[in-house]
Write a protein that holds these residues in place. Structure first.
Motif, PDB file in Angstrom:
ATOM      1  N   UNK A 291      -6.020  -5.662  -8.308  1.00 42.12           N
ATOM      2  CA  UNK A 291      -4.627  -6.321  -8.044  1.00 42.12           C
ATOM      3  C   UNK A 291      -4.126  -5.038  -6.640  1.00 42.12           C
ATOM      4  N   UNK A 292      -5.266  -4.325  -6.129  1.00 47.86           N
ATOM      5  CA  UNK A 292      -4.485  -3.800  -4.732  1.00 47.86           C
ATOM      6  C   UNK A 292      -3.154  -4.117  -4.403  1.00 47.86           C
ATOM      7  N   UNK A 293      -3.602  -5.197  -3.800  1.00 49.64           N
ATOM      8  CA  UNK A 293      -2.984  -6.245  -2.299  1.00 49.64           C
ATOM      9  C   UNK A 293      -1.999  -7.298  -3.408  1.00 49.64           C
ATOM     10  N   UNK A 294      -0.682  -6.548  -2.218  1.00 50.81           N
ATOM     11  CA  UNK A 294       0.187  -7.980  -2.630  1.00 50.81           C
ATOM     12  C   UNK A 294       1.373  -7.979  -1.894  1.00 50.81           C
ATOM     13  N   UNK A 295       2.361  -8.594  -1.608  1.00 51.08           N
ATOM     14  CA  UNK A 295       3.114  -9.680  -0.316  1.00 51.08           C
ATOM     15  C   UNK A 295       4.026  -8.131  -0.487  1.00 51.08           C
ATOM     16  N   UNK A 296       5.019  -8.223   0.968  1.00 47.81           N
ATOM     17  CA  UNK A 296       5.367  -6.580   0.855  1.00 47.81           C
ATOM     18  C   UNK A 296       6.993  -7.075   0.482  1.00 47.81           C
ATOM     19  N   UNK A 297       6.994  -5.549   0.197  1.00 52.33           N
ATOM     20  CA  UNK A 297       8.317  -5.308  -0.948  1.00 52.33           C
ATOM     21  C   UNK A 297       8.178  -6.048  -2.612  1.00 52.33           C
ATOM     22  N   UNK A 298       6.694  -6.347  -3.292  1.00 48.39           N
ATOM     23  CA  UNK A 298       6.482  -6.494  -4.366  1.00 48.39           C
ATOM     24  C   UNK A 298       5.356  -5.197  -4.936  1.00 48.39           C
ATOM     25  N   UNK A 299       4.627  -4.357  -3.581  1.00 52.96           N
ATOM     26  CA  UNK A 299       4.258  -3.649  -4.210  1.00 52.96           C
ATOM     27  C   UNK A 299       4.814  -2.084  -4.504  1.00 52.96           C
ATOM     28  N   UNK A 300       4.121  -1.008  -4.195  1.00 51.46           N
ATOM     29  CA  UNK A 300       4.342   0.341  -4.423  1.00 51.46           C
ATOM     30  C   UNK A 300       4.924   1.387  -3.441  1.00 51.46           C
ATOM     31  N   UNK A 301       5.163   0.787  -2.120  1.00 55.66           N
ATOM     32  CA  UNK A 301       4.987   1.418  -0.929  1.00 55.66           C
ATOM     33  C   UNK A 301       6.143   1.275  -0.123  1.00 55.66           C
ATOM     34  N   UNK A 302       6.994   3.049   0.386  1.00 56.94           N
ATOM     35  CA  UNK A 302       9.007   2.393   1.023  1.00 56.94           C
ATOM     36  C   UNK A 302       8.478   1.786   2.181  1.00 56.94           C
ATOM     37  N   UNK A 303       7.628   0.433   2.102  1.00 55.32           N
ATOM     38  CA  UNK A 303       7.811  -0.336   3.486  1.00 55.32           C
ATOM     39  C   UNK A 303       8.607   0.066   4.684  1.00 55.32           C
ATOM     40  N   UNK A 304      10.126  -0.224   3.939  1.00 58.74           N
ATOM     41  CA  UNK A 304      11.582  -0.142   5.251  1.00 58.74           C
ATOM     42  C   UNK A 304      11.060   1.337   5.703  1.00 58.74           C
ATOM     43  N   UNK A 305      11.350   2.743   4.786  1.00 60.00           N
ATOM     44  CA  UNK A 305      10.949   3.558   4.761  1.00 60.00           C
ATOM     45  C   UNK A 305      10.274   4.143   5.985  1.00 60.00           C
ATOM     46  N   UNK A 306       8.573   3.947   5.908  1.00 56.38           N
ATOM     47  CA  UNK A 306       7.950   3.807   6.465  1.00 56.38           C
ATOM     48  C   UNK A 306       7.747   3.668   7.705  1.00 56.38           C
ATOM     49  N   UNK A 307       8.715   2.112   7.972  1.00 51.70           N
ATOM     50  CA  UNK A 307       9.207   1.590   9.417  1.00 51.70           C
ATOM     51  C   UNK A 307       9.701   2.294  10.091  1.00 51.70           C
ATOM     52  N   UNK A 308      10.708   2.893   9.483  1.00 56.70           N
ATOM     53  CA  UNK A 308      11.813   3.488  10.225  1.00 56.70           C
ATOM     54  C   UNK A 308      11.761   4.614  11.047  1.00 56.70           C
ATOM     55  N   UNK A 309      10.502   4.968  10.254  1.00 59.75           N
ATOM     56  CA  UNK A 309       9.740   6.186  11.623  1.00 59.75           C
ATOM     57  C   UNK A 309       9.486   5.686  13.180  1.00 59.75           C
ATOM     58  N   UNK A 310       8.951   4.096  13.237  1.00 67.57           N
ATOM     59  CA  UNK A 310       9.135   3.619  14.807  1.00 67.57           C
ATOM     60  C   UNK A 310      10.332   4.545  15.033  1.00 67.57           C
TER      61      UNK A 310
END
Length: 300
Positions: free
Chosen positions: A240-259
């Motif tokens: 169960x490593x992979x999940x749809x964006x927003x359903x996991x444990x990464x702060x995707x918005x925060x990561x992408x906010x570094x662009x």
């Protein structure tokens, strides 16, 4: 938050196989697949000309289904010292030429994986790390870059778990050895996080050479359990490593906010193995979250 990124899908959730790998033969035929991507809420798809299609036929099918193209991907199947370098450069040249015919100027570049490779059996651990191998790979990537640039297409390095460029340290070594004019950076949020990178910092440090991002969510708790128990790549994926964006444990918005604030490149969703069983529903959920999190000016 970035400015106006463009959202796309690499539709690999349709290829997820029962053994935790990817099997392209499982995907629907090209017209059906592209139609499903559009219906799910995406307006762009990763560039990949189907087998037995000409570039013209592929472009006509995209026009028919209402999709545009985002950059594709080339797999380098050599470690830079196995004698296959010339064949890999020739293959890269052909893929770049095809990409240019599609109107693309950027492409992802990663190393190959195989089920019996050491880093697939011992993923995200920098297994058998070797500086001389990284140097050989870097030299080969430099050759690939020059060949692709001659066709008008710049490659971007994609560190990937299970390959010889897996970790943040290895990725930085390659990027620091080659200038941005020859090599961009394609971060994959999920693969970098699984390999223990500080993804936000990595993105921020090389933000000016990022034309697109692979947006992948994951459960870091599963990654940690896999390392603790000695799981291989496939076993970790099946847990169960992979999940749809927003359903996991990464702060995707925060990561992408570094662009950079003016970033208008591609945010390309990848769900290597859908947590939502149905691939179409997985794509729908992914599209909804992406459009809500990174709205276009028309949406906001």
């Amino acid at each position: 938050m970035p400015g106006t990124p463009k959202i796309a899908l690499n539709p690999i959730q349709w290829m997820a196989s029962a053994d935790g790998w990817l099997d392209p033969s499982l995907a629907p035929e090209p017209k059906q697949r592209l139609s499903l991507i559009k219906q799910a809420g995406f307006d762009a798809v990763m560039a990949e000309v189907p087998a037995d299609f000409t570039v013209e036929q592929y472009l006509a099918l995209l026009d028919e289904t209402g999709l545009t193209l985002a950059p594709g991907y080339f797999v380098c199947r050599s470690d830079g010292r196995d004698g296959n370098q010339a064949d890999v450069v020739a293959a890269a040249t052909e893929v770049a030429r095809q990409h240019a015919q599609l109107g693309m100027t950027e492409i992802g570049l990663g190393l190959g994986m195989a089920k019996d490779r050491p880093r697939v059996l011992h993923p995200a651990q920098a297994y058998d790390a070797d500086d001389s191998r990284v140097e050989a790979v870097t030299a080969l990537i430099g050759q690939i870059s020059d060949a692709m640039l001659a066709e008008g297409v710049r490659p971007s390095l994609h560190p990937h778990v299970g390959t010889w460029i897996e970790t943040e340290e290895e990725g930085r070594a390659v990027l620091d050895a080659l200038p941005s004019s020859r090599l961009g950076f394609l971060p994959d949020t999920g693969h970098l996080a699984w390999a223990g990178a500080d993804v936000g910092r990595f993105v921020k440090d090389y933000a000016e050479r990022i034309p697109f991002v692979h947006v992948k969510d994951c459960r870091l708790s599963v990654a940690a359990e896999g390392r603790e128990k000695g799981w291989g790549y496939q076993q970790t994926v099946l847990a169960g490593l992979w999940v749809e964006p927003g359903r996991g444990e990464l702060d995707l918005a925060g990561i992408i906010g570094n662009l950079p604030s003016e970033f208008d490149g591609w945010l390309m969703v990848e769900v290597d193995r859908p947590d939502i069983t149905d691939p179409y529903e997985s794509a729908q959920v992914s599209a909804r979250w992406m459009h809500a999190t990174f709205p276009s000016p028309a949406q906001s």
